[in-house]
Design a protein around this motif. Structure first.
Motif, PDB file in Angstrom:
ATOM      1  N   THR A 166       0.838  -1.201   0.000  1.00  0.00           N
ATOM      2  CA  THR A 166       0.000   0.000   0.000  1.00  0.00           C
ATOM      3  C   THR A 166       0.870   1.247   0.000  1.00  0.00           C
ATOM      4  O   THR A 166       1.740   1.414   0.864  1.00  0.00           O
ATOM      5  CB  THR A 166      -0.938   0.020   1.220  1.00  0.00           C
ATOM      6  OG1 THR A 166      -1.773  -1.139   1.194  1.00  0.00           O
ATOM      7  CG2 THR A 166      -1.808   1.270   1.208  1.00  0.00           C
ATOM      8  N   LYS A 167       0.637   2.117  -0.967  1.00  0.00           N
ATOM      9  CA  LYS A 167       1.487   3.295  -1.153  1.00  0.00           C
ATOM     10  C   LYS A 167       1.342   4.266   0.022  1.00  0.00           C
ATOM     11  O   LYS A 167       0.243   4.575   0.461  1.00  0.00           O
ATOM     12  CB  LYS A 167       1.133   3.996  -2.462  1.00  0.00           C
ATOM     13  CG  LYS A 167       1.369   3.131  -3.702  1.00  0.00           C
ATOM     14  CD  LYS A 167       0.982   3.891  -4.968  1.00  0.00           C
ATOM     15  CE  LYS A 167       1.138   3.006  -6.212  1.00  0.00           C
ATOM     16  NZ  LYS A 167       2.534   2.608  -6.421  1.00  0.00           N
ATOM     17  N   GLU A 222      -6.155  -0.347  -4.047  1.00  0.00           N
ATOM     18  CA  GLU A 222      -5.272  -1.490  -4.293  1.00  0.00           C
ATOM     19  C   GLU A 222      -5.498  -2.059  -5.689  1.00  0.00           C
ATOM     20  O   GLU A 222      -4.549  -2.401  -6.400  1.00  0.00           O
ATOM     21  CB  GLU A 222      -5.518  -2.577  -3.235  1.00  0.00           C
ATOM     22  CG  GLU A 222      -5.080  -2.198  -1.827  1.00  0.00           C
ATOM     23  CD  GLU A 222      -3.585  -2.066  -1.692  1.00  0.00           C
ATOM     24  OE1 GLU A 222      -2.843  -2.564  -2.567  1.00  0.00           O
ATOM     25  OE2 GLU A 222      -3.138  -1.453  -0.696  1.00  0.00           O
ATOM     26  N   ASP A 279      -3.971   0.268  -8.089  1.00  0.00           N
ATOM     27  CA  ASP A 279      -2.556   0.485  -7.834  1.00  0.00           C
ATOM     28  C   ASP A 279      -2.226   1.968  -7.733  1.00  0.00           C
ATOM     29  O   ASP A 279      -1.296   2.480  -8.358  1.00  0.00           O
ATOM     30  CB  ASP A 279      -1.704  -0.165  -8.930  1.00  0.00           C
ATOM     31  CG  ASP A 279      -0.222  -0.225  -8.535  1.00  0.00           C
ATOM     32  OD1 ASP A 279       0.054  -0.259  -7.323  1.00  0.00           O
ATOM     33  OD2 ASP A 279       0.633  -0.203  -9.432  1.00  0.00           O
TER      34      ASP A 279
END
Length: 413
Positions: free
Chosen positions: A113-114, A368, A371
């Motif tokens: 997860t960014k 997610e 992305d």
């Protein structure tokens, strides 16, 4: 109604078995058959927090939308009155909603997860918010008002929460009167600090006792402290930070002295080893503000001073979470929760936190799949989508297991 009512897409997260377990463990199982069962009221209070601007009866209509077309209602059935719904909420009380939140709310960021981690640790922040409540004698007795001789026009509840910065998920919280300080409520939260967390906090939350309790957990800490806390330099480190010790300011007796450039500083006995990061930031007046952080990460190889200084500003994500709840979910900080009694006010606040978590859970899933950083998806759009799902799918069974015969699921109330 017990078998078919649900809250649309949120039922994936809060299924009826989980609700029933919370009701049972809270000792709120019904002793006789009712139309407004405990399970129905749990879902109803969640729906109240999704449709903040609608009245009691209108929310019940939305929750039961579509049941007539399924043949699940008698023709002479009518929406329960406000009085009947209020009595059912009082019977239910706070505990089932609190248990449900404690069991559902968990950190949700995955490893990829960014913006959610620093060197494998989840970025978490602790902060507080005050909710204004309905102006009733019961709420005033249960929560109080700020202001002293010039009191607030409304009673107020204080909520202190542990937030996952990367997903805006509230994973632990404490609710109390406005007089209960954030420090006092934070004292109950270290039990939620886990092995893979890096917990951030602002200067107003630091105290010696809290630091000792929090640093005893498996989590790492990066907390800002007030500049009047002037820890001595024990050993300078190559990244510009330094190792130091802080002691209990309330403890009397023998002192240890440490040299610091330009002056002598003293620390009382019972010292705790910390690493200190100091830096200045510009403010709006063209001047600079000094920031002092203490951390349990003693080795610069694990996180440099520059990285810790940058990551500490992620604690502002907790402020964004409270803005989402107050401005977008409730419709503005001046709009109070509906409850007129302390027990149902707490019930509603737990449900408010739970529905916010559910919205953020859906948002995180979408991010997610695409992305992208979760912060790139607004809170408003998934909230609107979920509200549409509630009105379109409220009549579908909230059961997470296999289908049963329709004749069992379409009972008359």
């Amino acid at each position: 109604m017990t078998d078919v009512v649900g809250i649309g897409v949120l039922t994936r997260l809060i299924d009826r078995d989980m609700v029933d377990e919370a009701v049972r463990d809270a000792g709120r199982l019904e002793k006789r058959s009712r139309l407004l069962t405990a399970r129905v009221i749990v879902y109803y209070v969640l729906a109240l927090c999704l449709f903040f601007g609608d009245g009691y009866e209108e929310v019940m209509r939305k929750l039961s939308h579509g049941l007539r077309s399924l043949g699940s209602w008698r023709k002479d059935w009518a929406v329960p009155t406000v009085g009947a719904i209020s009595k059912a909420r009082m019977r239910l009380g706070e505990e089932p909603s609190r248990l449900l939140f404690d069991r559902v709310a968990r950190p949700m960021a995955l490893r990829g997860t960014k913006g959610a981690r620093l060197y494998g640790r989840r970025l978490m922040a602790v902060d507080g918010v005050i909710f204004t409540l309905q102006d009733t004698a019961d709420n005033e007795a249960g929560f109080g008002r700020c202001g002293g001789d010039n009191p607030s026009p409304f009673p107020q509840a204080r909520v202190t929460a542990l937030v996952e910065c990367g997903t805006h998920a509230v994973v632990a919280a404490r609710i109390g009167p406005w007089k209960s300080s954030e420090r006092g409520q934070l004292a109950d939260l270290p039990g939620a600090f886990e092995q893979d967390m890096l917990v951030l906090a602002d200067a107003g939350l630091h105290s010696h006792d809290l630091w000792k309790a929090a640093s005893a957990t498996p989590a790492e800490l990066v907390w800002r402290v007030q500049t009047r806390l002037d820890p001595p330099v024990v050993r300078a480190l190559p990244d510009g930070s330094y190792l130091s010790v802080i002691g209990d300011p309330a403890q009397k007796g023998r002192r240890r002295e440490y040299a610091r450039p330009g002056h002598r500083a003293t620390v009382r006995v019972d010292p705790t080893e910390v690493r200190v990061v100091e830096y200045d930031i510009p403010n709006r007046g063209g001047k600079t503000e000094s920031i002092r952080l203490i951390t349990t990460i003693l080795d610069p190889a694990q996180a440099t001073a520059a990285e810790l200084a940058a990551v500490h500003h992620e604690r502002w994500e907790a402020e964004s979470v409270f803005d989402e709840i107050e401005t977008h979910q409730r419709g503005g900080s001046t709009i109070q929760p509906r409850s007129k009694h302390p027990d149902t006010a707490r019930q509603e606040i737990w449900a408010l936190l739970l529905t916010h978590y559910a919205v953020r859970h859906l948002t995180c899933e979408a991010a997610e799949q695409a992305d992208i950083d979760t912060d790139r998806i607004s809170f408003i759009r998934p909230s609107r989508a979920i509200r549409r799902q509630v009105t379109d799918q409220a009549a579908f069974s909230p059961r997470k297991t296999g289908h049963r015969d329709n004749r069992d699921d379409q009972r008359n109330p």
